[in-house]
Write a protein that holds these residues in place. Structure first.
Motif, PDB file in Angstrom:
ATOM      1  N   GLU A 197       0.826  -1.207   0.000  1.00 59.37           N
ATOM      2  CA  GLU A 197       0.000   0.000   0.000  1.00 59.37           C
ATOM      3  C   GLU A 197       0.860   1.256   0.000  1.00 59.37           C
ATOM      4  O   GLU A 197       0.564   2.236  -0.696  1.00 59.37           O
ATOM      5  N   GLU A 198       1.930   1.242   0.775  1.00 61.40           N
ATOM      6  CA  GLU A 198       2.840   2.391   0.809  1.00 61.40           C
ATOM      7  C   GLU A 198       3.516   2.577  -0.539  1.00 61.40           C
ATOM      8  O   GLU A 198       3.747   3.710  -0.980  1.00 61.40           O
ATOM      9  N   TRP A 199       3.837   1.474  -1.191  1.00 58.88           N
ATOM     10  CA  TRP A 199       4.488   1.561  -2.496  1.00 58.88           C
ATOM     11  C   TRP A 199       3.559   2.180  -3.534  1.00 58.88           C
ATOM     12  O   TRP A 199       3.990   2.951  -4.390  1.00 58.88           O
ATOM     13  N   LYS A 200       2.255   1.854  -3.454  1.00 54.51           N
ATOM     14  CA  LYS A 200       1.286   2.482  -4.349  1.00 54.51           C
ATOM     15  C   LYS A 200       1.273   3.988  -4.155  1.00 54.51           C
ATOM     16  O   LYS A 200       1.185   4.757  -5.116  1.00 54.51           O
ATOM     17  N   ILE A 201       1.355   4.415  -2.904  1.00 52.05           N
ATOM     18  CA  ILE A 201       1.378   5.856  -2.609  1.00 52.05           C
ATOM     19  C   ILE A 201       2.653   6.489  -3.139  1.00 52.05           C
ATOM     20  O   ILE A 201       2.617   7.571  -3.740  1.00 52.05           O
ATOM     21  N   MET A 202       3.795   5.824  -2.941  1.00 53.85           N
ATOM     22  CA  MET A 202       5.067   6.367  -3.415  1.00 53.85           C
ATOM     23  C   MET A 202       5.072   6.525  -4.933  1.00 53.85           C
ATOM     24  O   MET A 202       5.597   7.513  -5.469  1.00 53.85           O
ATOM     25  N   LYS A 203       4.493   5.569  -5.628  1.00 45.56           N
ATOM     26  CA  LYS A 203       4.466   5.633  -7.095  1.00 45.56           C
ATOM     27  C   LYS A 203       3.737   6.878  -7.610  1.00 45.56           C
ATOM     28  O   LYS A 203       3.998   7.326  -8.731  1.00 45.56           O
ATOM     29  N   GLN A 204       2.868   7.423  -6.792  1.00 46.43           N
ATOM     30  CA  GLN A 204       2.108   8.593  -7.208  1.00 46.43           C
ATOM     31  C   GLN A 204       2.979   9.836  -7.364  1.00 46.43           C
ATOM     32  O   GLN A 204       2.520  10.850  -7.882  1.00 46.43           O
ATOM     33  N   HIS A 205       4.243   9.769  -6.920  1.00 46.54           N
ATOM     34  CA  HIS A 205       5.084  10.970  -7.048  1.00 46.54           C
ATOM     35  C   HIS A 205       5.279  11.351  -8.514  1.00 46.54           C
ATOM     36  O   HIS A 205       5.500  12.528  -8.827  1.00 46.54           O
ATOM     37  N   THR A 206       5.190  10.384  -9.425  1.00 51.05           N
ATOM     38  CA  THR A 206       5.307  10.717 -10.841  1.00 51.05           C
ATOM     39  C   THR A 206       4.111  11.536 -11.315  1.00 51.05           C
ATOM     40  O   THR A 206       4.268  12.502 -12.079  1.00 51.05           O
ATOM     41  N   ILE A 207       2.928  11.176 -10.848  1.00 50.26           N
ATOM     42  CA  ILE A 207       1.717  11.921 -11.189  1.00 50.26           C
ATOM     43  C   ILE A 207       1.733  13.294 -10.527  1.00 50.26           C
ATOM     44  O   ILE A 207       1.376  14.308 -11.149  1.00 50.26           O
ATOM     45  N   HIS A 208       2.144  13.340  -9.268  1.00 47.59           N
ATOM     46  CA  HIS A 208       2.231  14.628  -8.576  1.00 47.59           C
ATOM     47  C   HIS A 208       3.189  15.567  -9.321  1.00 47.59           C
ATOM     48  O   HIS A 208       2.899  16.757  -9.501  1.00 47.59           O
ATOM     49  N   GLY A 209       4.341  15.035  -9.744  1.00 46.26           N
ATOM     50  CA  GLY A 209       5.296  15.857 -10.479  1.00 46.26           C
ATOM     51  C   GLY A 209       4.718  16.381 -11.772  1.00 46.26           C
ATOM     52  O   GLY A 209       4.899  17.561 -12.123  1.00 46.26           O
TER      53      GLY A 209
END
Length: 220
Positions: free
Chosen positions: A100-112
Motif C-alpha cells: 500500500e505504501e508503495w502504491k502511494i510512493m508511485k504517485q510521485h510521478t503523477i504529482h510531479g
C-alpha cells in the motif's frame, strides 16, 4: 540611421548581459526547485543535482547538441519534484515499503506531472515529461502508465538510467551503497527489460564519467 552609434553599442551589450542573466536565473530556479523536491527527504543528499549531471553526460554521449544537453541537465533535476506530495510516513519510512505504501510512493510521478503541467516554458515542459516518465521501463512494466520502448520520451529513458545509478551508489537507511562496478553491472543486465538497450550501450561508454562525477560529489 542611428546618429549615436556609441549608445547603440551600449544598448546591445546590455541586452546580451540581460539575456545571459535570464539564462542563469532559469538554471538556478530549476536547481532550487529540485532541491525543494527533496527538502523533506534529507537522506537523498543532492540526489537531484547528481541525476541532472549524469543525465546530461549520457545525453551528450548519444549525440545531443550542447543546448539539449544543458536542457536535460537542468530538467532532470526535477524528476522527483512530485515527492513533495508523498506523505511523510511513506517518504521518510526507514525500512522497505509495504504494498500500500508503495502504491502511494508511485504517485510521485503523477504529482510531479501535475505540478509542472500547463507551462509554456520549454524547460518546464521537458521537466514535466521527465517527472512523469522516469520510472517507465523498456519492457512496459514500469509506472505510472506502463509505457513500452520508445513510447517513453527519450528524456525519461535517459533520466531512468541516471536515477537508478545514483540511487544504487548512494547509501540509504534501508541499504548500503553499491560500488560503481555493481551498479554498472545492474544497468547492463537491465538492457532491454528495464532500460533502453541503446542507452545502456552509451552508458557503458561513459560509465567512468559517472564514477568520477559520483566521487566528486561525495568529496564535496
Amino acid at each position: 540611421m542611428n546618429d549615436f552609434p556609441q549608445y547603440q553599442n551600449i544598448s546591445d551589450a546590455l541586452v546580451q548581459d540581460q539575456a545571459q542573466e535570464l539564462l542563469k536565473l532559469q538554471a538556478e530556479i530549476l536547481e532550487r526547485l529540485g532541491i525543494a523536491g527533496e527538502f523533506k527527504d534529507t537522506d537523498t543528499d543532492f540526489h537531484t543535482q547528481r541525476v541532472g549531471h549524469f543525465a546530461g553526460c549520457l545525453a551528450r554521449e548519444v549525440g545531443f547538441g550542447a543546448d539539449i544537453v544543458h536542457e536535460i541537465t537542468l530538467t532532470a533535476q526535477l524528476h522527483d519534484i512530485g515527492k513533495v506530495g508523498v506523505p511523510d510516513h511513506v517518504l521518510l519510512k526507514p525500512g522497505k515499503l509495504n504494498s500500500e505504501e508503495w502504491k502511494i510512493m508511485k504517485q510521485h510521478t503523477i504529482h510531479g506531472h501535475n505540478i509542472l503541467k500547463g507551462s509554456s516554458s520549454r524547460l518546464l515542459k521537458s521537466a514535466e515529461v521527465i517527472a512523469l516518465t522516469h520510472h517507465e521501463r523498456w519492457d512496459g512494466t514500469g509506472y505510472p502508465h506502463g509505457l513500452k520502448g520508445q513510447e517513453t520520451h527519450v528524456y525519461g529513458r535517459i533520466t531512468a538510467i541516471a536515477d537508478v545509478y545514483d540511487a544504487l551508489t548512494m547509501h540509504r537507511p534501508y541499504k548500503a551503497a553499491w560500488s560503481h562496478k555493481q551498479a554498472a553491472a545492474y544497468i547492463a543486465d537491465g538492457a532491454g527489460s528495464q532500460f533502453d538497450p541503446e542507452l545502456v550501450k552509451a552508458f557503458s561508454s561513459v560509465q567512468h564519467q559517472f564514477a568520477a562525477l559520483s566521487k566528486q560529489w561525495c568529496a564535496s
